[in-house]
Motif scaffolding. Structure first.
Motif, PDB file in Angstrom:
ATOM      1  N   ASN A 250       0.805  -1.225   0.000  1.00  0.00           N
ATOM      2  CA  ASN A 250       0.000   0.000   0.000  1.00  0.00           C
ATOM      3  C   ASN A 250       0.839   1.275   0.000  1.00  0.00           C
ATOM      4  OD1 ASN A 250      -1.876  -1.989   0.399  1.00  0.00           O
ATOM      5  ND2 ASN A 250      -3.008  -0.925   2.006  1.00  0.00           N
ATOM      6  N   HIS A 251       2.074   1.176   0.515  1.00  0.00           N
ATOM      7  CA  HIS A 251       2.857   2.402   0.694  1.00  0.00           C
ATOM      8  C   HIS A 251       4.288   2.314   0.172  1.00  0.00           C
ATOM      9  CE1 HIS A 251      -0.470   4.161   2.915  1.00  0.00           C
ATOM     10  NE2 HIS A 251      -0.579   3.009   3.557  1.00  0.00           N
ATOM     11  N   GLN A 252       4.566   1.338  -0.654  1.00  0.00           N
ATOM     12  CA  GLN A 252       5.827   1.233  -1.386  1.00  0.00           C
ATOM     13  C   GLN A 252       7.075   1.174  -0.502  1.00  0.00           C
ATOM     14  OE1 GLN A 252       3.512   4.004  -2.421  1.00  0.00           O
ATOM     15  NE2 GLN A 252       2.544   2.154  -3.227  1.00  0.00           N
ATOM     16  N   PHE A 253       6.981   0.570   0.681  1.00  0.00           N
ATOM     17  CA  PHE A 253       8.156   0.364   1.514  1.00  0.00           C
ATOM     18  C   PHE A 253       8.945  -0.826   0.952  1.00  0.00           C
ATOM     19  CE2 PHE A 253       6.265   3.370   4.079  1.00  0.00           C
ATOM     20  CZ  PHE A 253       6.838   3.516   5.333  1.00  0.00           C
ATOM     21  N   SER A 254      10.251  -0.827   1.148  1.00  0.00           N
ATOM     22  CA  SER A 254      11.055  -1.969   0.737  1.00  0.00           C
ATOM     23  C   SER A 254      10.730  -3.156   1.646  1.00  0.00           C
ATOM     24  CB  SER A 254      12.543  -1.645   0.833  1.00  0.00           C
ATOM     25  OG  SER A 254      12.931  -1.533   2.201  1.00  0.00           O
ATOM     26  N   PRO A 255      10.905  -4.397   1.170  1.00  0.00           N
ATOM     27  CA  PRO A 255      10.642  -5.561   2.023  1.00  0.00           C
ATOM     28  C   PRO A 255      11.465  -5.539   3.307  1.00  0.00           C
ATOM     29  CG  PRO A 255      10.830  -6.236  -0.267  1.00  0.00           C
ATOM     30  CD  PRO A 255      11.231  -4.792  -0.210  1.00  0.00           C
ATOM     31  N   GLU A 256      12.713  -5.089   3.225  1.00  0.00           N
ATOM     32  CA  GLU A 256      13.577  -5.072   4.411  1.00  0.00           C
ATOM     33  C   GLU A 256      13.062  -4.085   5.459  1.00  0.00           C
ATOM     34  OE1 GLU A 256      15.656  -6.516   0.898  1.00  0.00           O
ATOM     35  OE2 GLU A 256      14.687  -4.595   1.297  1.00  0.00           O
ATOM     36  N   LEU A 257      12.709  -2.893   4.999  1.00  0.00           N
ATOM     37  CA  LEU A 257      12.206  -1.883   5.933  1.00  0.00           C
ATOM     38  C   LEU A 257      10.862  -2.310   6.524  1.00  0.00           C
ATOM     39  CD1 LEU A 257      12.260   0.780   7.366  1.00  0.00           C
ATOM     40  CD2 LEU A 257      11.441   1.896   5.285  1.00  0.00           C
ATOM     41  N   ALA A 258      10.012  -2.888   5.685  1.00  0.00           N
ATOM     42  CA  ALA A 258       8.708  -3.335   6.162  1.00  0.00           C
ATOM     43  C   ALA A 258       8.858  -4.433   7.212  1.00  0.00           C
ATOM     44  CB  ALA A 258       7.869  -3.830   4.987  1.00  0.00           C
ATOM     45  N   ALA A 259       9.788  -5.370   6.974  1.00  0.00           N
ATOM     46  CA  ALA A 259      10.022  -6.441   7.943  1.00  0.00           C
ATOM     47  C   ALA A 259      10.557  -5.879   9.248  1.00  0.00           C
ATOM     48  CB  ALA A 259      11.006  -7.456   7.360  1.00  0.00           C
ATOM     49  N   HIS A 260      11.462  -4.935   9.129  1.00  0.00           N
ATOM     50  CA  HIS A 260      12.038  -4.309  10.329  1.00  0.00           C
ATOM     51  C   HIS A 260      10.964  -3.576  11.135  1.00  0.00           C
ATOM     52  CE1 HIS A 260      14.707  -2.086  12.930  1.00  0.00           C
ATOM     53  NE2 HIS A 260      14.212  -0.952  12.473  1.00  0.00           N
ATOM     54  N   ALA A 261      10.145  -2.775  10.443  1.00  0.00           N
ATOM     55  CA  ALA A 261       9.120  -1.989  11.128  1.00  0.00           C
ATOM     56  C   ALA A 261       8.084  -2.882  11.790  1.00  0.00           C
ATOM     57  CB  ALA A 261       8.446  -1.043  10.139  1.00  0.00           C
ATOM     58  N   SER A 262       7.619  -3.897  11.063  1.00  0.00           N
ATOM     59  CA  SER A 262       6.581  -4.758  11.617  1.00  0.00           C
ATOM     60  C   SER A 262       7.098  -5.604  12.780  1.00  0.00           C
ATOM     61  CB  SER A 262       5.999  -5.660  10.536  1.00  0.00           C
ATOM     62  OG  SER A 262       7.006  -6.461   9.932  1.00  0.00           O
ATOM     63  N   SER A 263       8.394  -5.891  12.780  1.00  0.00           N
ATOM     64  CA  SER A 263       8.950  -6.672  13.890  1.00  0.00           C
ATOM     65  C   SER A 263       9.080  -5.846  15.161  1.00  0.00           C
ATOM     66  CB  SER A 263      10.324  -7.233  13.510  1.00  0.00           C
ATOM     67  OG  SER A 263      11.292  -6.195  13.435  1.00  0.00           O
ATOM     68  N   ARG A 264       9.014  -4.539  15.028  1.00  0.00           N
ATOM     69  CA  ARG A 264       9.087  -3.665  16.203  1.00  0.00           C
ATOM     70  C   ARG A 264       7.742  -3.508  16.882  1.00  0.00           C
ATOM     71  NH1 ARG A 264      12.693   0.322  16.553  1.00  0.00           N
ATOM     72  NH2 ARG A 264      11.770   0.588  18.604  1.00  0.00           N
ATOM     73  N   LEU A 265       6.707  -4.078  16.283  1.00  0.00           N
ATOM     74  CA  LEU A 265       5.362  -3.923  16.815  1.00  0.00           C
ATOM     75  C   LEU A 265       4.731  -5.293  17.062  1.00  0.00           C
ATOM     76  CD1 LEU A 265       4.282  -1.148  14.308  1.00  0.00           C
ATOM     77  CD2 LEU A 265       4.749  -0.807  16.726  1.00  0.00           C
ATOM     78  N   PRO A 266       5.344  -6.117  17.901  1.00  0.00           N
ATOM     79  CA  PRO A 266       4.846  -7.486  18.088  1.00  0.00           C
ATOM     80  C   PRO A 266       3.445  -7.565  18.668  1.00  0.00           C
ATOM     81  CG  PRO A 266       6.446  -6.931  19.782  1.00  0.00           C
ATOM     82  CD  PRO A 266       6.491  -5.828  18.773  1.00  0.00           C
ATOM     83  N   LYS A 267       3.041  -6.549  19.419  1.00  0.00           N
ATOM     84  CA  LYS A 267       1.724  -6.592  20.041  1.00  0.00           C
ATOM     85  C   LYS A 267       0.694  -5.773  19.278  1.00  0.00           C
ATOM     86  CE  LYS A 267       3.595  -7.268  24.700  1.00  0.00           C
ATOM     87  NZ  LYS A 267       3.658  -6.721  26.074  1.00  0.00           N
ATOM     88  N   PHE A 268       1.144  -5.163  18.213  1.00  0.00           N
ATOM     89  CA  PHE A 268       0.257  -4.276  17.463  1.00  0.00           C
ATOM     90  C   PHE A 268      -0.272  -5.037  16.254  1.00  0.00           C
ATOM     91  CE2 PHE A 268      -0.180  -0.785  14.233  1.00  0.00           C
ATOM     92  CZ  PHE A 268      -1.344  -0.267  14.776  1.00  0.00           C
ATOM     93  N   ARG A 269      -1.565  -5.260  16.218  1.00  0.00           N
ATOM     94  CA  ARG A 269      -2.135  -6.060  15.143  1.00  0.00           C
ATOM     95  C   ARG A 269      -3.264  -5.322  14.436  1.00  0.00           C
ATOM     96  NH1 ARG A 269       1.898  -8.270  15.767  1.00  0.00           N
ATOM     97  NH2 ARG A 269       2.333 -10.464  16.293  1.00  0.00           N
ATOM     98  N   SER A 270      -3.007  -4.058  14.078  1.00  0.00           N
ATOM     99  CA  SER A 270      -4.040  -3.279  13.406  1.00  0.00           C
ATOM    100  C   SER A 270      -3.490  -2.696  12.112  1.00  0.00           C
ATOM    101  CB  SER A 270      -4.552  -2.154  14.313  1.00  0.00           C
ATOM    102  OG  SER A 270      -5.524  -1.379  13.642  1.00  0.00           O
ATOM    103  N   PRO A 271      -3.466  -3.486  11.058  1.00  0.00           N
ATOM    104  CA  PRO A 271      -2.991  -2.974   9.771  1.00  0.00           C
ATOM    105  C   PRO A 271      -3.856  -1.829   9.260  1.00  0.00           C
ATOM    106  CG  PRO A 271      -4.054  -5.121   9.521  1.00  0.00           C
ATOM    107  CD  PRO A 271      -3.873  -4.895  10.987  1.00  0.00           C
ATOM    108  N   GLU A 272      -5.126  -1.832   9.638  1.00  0.00           N
ATOM    109  CA  GLU A 272      -6.009  -0.752   9.204  1.00  0.00           C
ATOM    110  C   GLU A 272      -5.546   0.601   9.754  1.00  0.00           C
ATOM    111  OE1 GLU A 272      -7.031  -3.503  10.709  1.00  0.00           O
ATOM    112  OE2 GLU A 272      -7.977  -4.584   9.047  1.00  0.00           O
TER     113      GLU A 272
END
Length: 387
Positions: free
Chosen positions: A56-78
């Motif tokens: 949806n926002h053109q992030f690189s796979p590496e950056l997206a993986a890094h960012a999402s791993s920093r939010l283990p308890k956050f489950r609201s993609p919306e």
């Protein structure tokens, strides 16, 4: 999409080193993201957030993986999607959004109302949405600083000092650090130090706009640097006065001595050195190697000497690759073909714009010099400038 993301992230989870070894890690700003506490436990990236960031926002796979791993308890993609979409609607570019997420992915959990209230503070200063996006993305700490206890009091102090929101906005566009530094320990006492040197407030404000970061050093460092500048004979009325304590504030005494020794070894007397410093303090902010290379290039021509450099130290503030070397090569070529009898003064060589230098020293001799030589010296450089 989520299935694809899960598969990709699973490969990362099975091989923890794969992420750390990726070729795009240059975007990660500091070890801040990998604290010891976090390193002790493996964090599984959120594939839902990963999918939103990448698709949806053109992030690189590496950056997206890094960012999402920093939010283990956050489950609201919306929410993540809505936040990034809201910021895009307010003129944040993809690159600017990536900077914010790199600094702290937890902004993906912010509320839109929270963002609106922060943006309104800057809108009230008269800043455009693009200007606000640039200010915030250049200093990501703004989003994580308390508005009531930090940002708003800082804006109030700046307004009281500068006299209007327009002047505050002008300063922030040049340096947003004033919103995240302790102004009561830096800016305000530093202004008083300059006032104690009989510098009128109008000139201090001019200095503040022209060299804002010099006002953000600790006041004890500013006091010592101002005292040294005065001892070196930099006049208070000089337009470059604020540059002197600025250079001295960021140069340790040990490094200062190294620079003095280097200049002495190149043939400069102490009087020469301090004359240059009084005229153009900023050239002393360069590294020893850079300063030495520029001086050696000028002296190697045999046309300019130490005295010429002392008379016009601004030459040491020019780029070797973009100005000094191409122009020295041109003049050397003209002389070798007997097209000039005398080299122009150093100030002439340095102050001419590229177009004026071309019109004066290239155009009249174009046929004599040869297109191949001109191409080597200038065309390649012009292409580099246009990239």
């Amino acid at each position: 999409m989520i299935a694809i993301a899960r598969k990709y992230l699973s490969s990362l989870c099975l091989n923890p080193n794969s992420f750390l070894c990726c070729s795009n890690l240059h975007f990660i700003p500091s070890i801040h993201f990998f604290s010891t506490a976090r390193a002790k436990r493996f964090i599984i990236p959120s594939p839902e957030i990963y999918d939103v960031l990448v698709h949806n926002h053109q992030f690189s796979p590496e950056l997206a993986a890094h960012a999402s791993s920093r939010l283990p308890k956050f489950r609201s993609p919306e929410r993540a999607d809505s936040i990034l979409s809201f910021l895009k609607e307010n003129s944040f570019t993809t690159t600017q959004l990536q900077k914010l997420v790199i600094y702290n992915p937890r902004i993906l959990g912010f509320t839109i109302e929270g963002f609106k209230s922060r943006l309104k503070v800057f809108q009230d200063l008269g800043l455009s949405s693009k200007e606000i996006a640039k200010i915030i993305s250049s200093n990501q700490r703004i989003l994580h600083s308390c508005m009531a206890n930090k940002v708003i009091p800082s804006l109030s102090m700046l307004n009281a000092l500068l006299g209007s929101n327009e002047e505050v906005a002008r300063l922030l566009k040049k340096c947003s650090w004033f919103l995240t530094h302790d102004l009561e320990k830096t800016l305000m006492p530093n202004v008083e130090i300059l006032k104690s040197c009989s510098i009128p407030m109008e000139r201090i404000i001019y200095f503040l706009h022209s060299h804002p970061r010099n006002f953000l050093v600790k006041s004890d460092i500013m006091r010592k640097s101002v005292d040294r500048a005065i001892r070196f004979g930099v006049p208070h009325t000089s337009a470059v006065f604020i540059q002197a304590p600025g250079v001295l504030s960021y140069t340790s005494e040990g490094m200062w001595e190294v620079k003095l020794k280097t200049l002495r070894d190149l043939g400069f007397s102490d009087d020469d050195i301090f004359t240059m410093f009084r005229k153009q303090p900023s050239v002393f902010s360069a590294s020893v190697k850079t300063m030495k290379n520029k001086i050696e290039l000028l002296l190697a021509t045999g046309k300019y000497n130490v005295s010429n450099i002392v008379t016009y130290p601004t030459a040491l503030g020019c780029s070797i690759e973009k100005r000094l070397d191409p122009r020295m090569q041109t003049l050397r070529l003209l002389e070798s073909k007997n097209l000039i009898q005398k080299w122009p003064s150093l100030s002439t060589v340095i102050t001419f714009t590229d177009d004026r230098f071309f019109d004066k020293f290239i155009r009249p001799y174009y046929d004599n010099i040869g297109e191949e030589n001109i191409t080597k010296i200038f065309v390649r450089r012009q292409k580099e400038m246009n990239l």
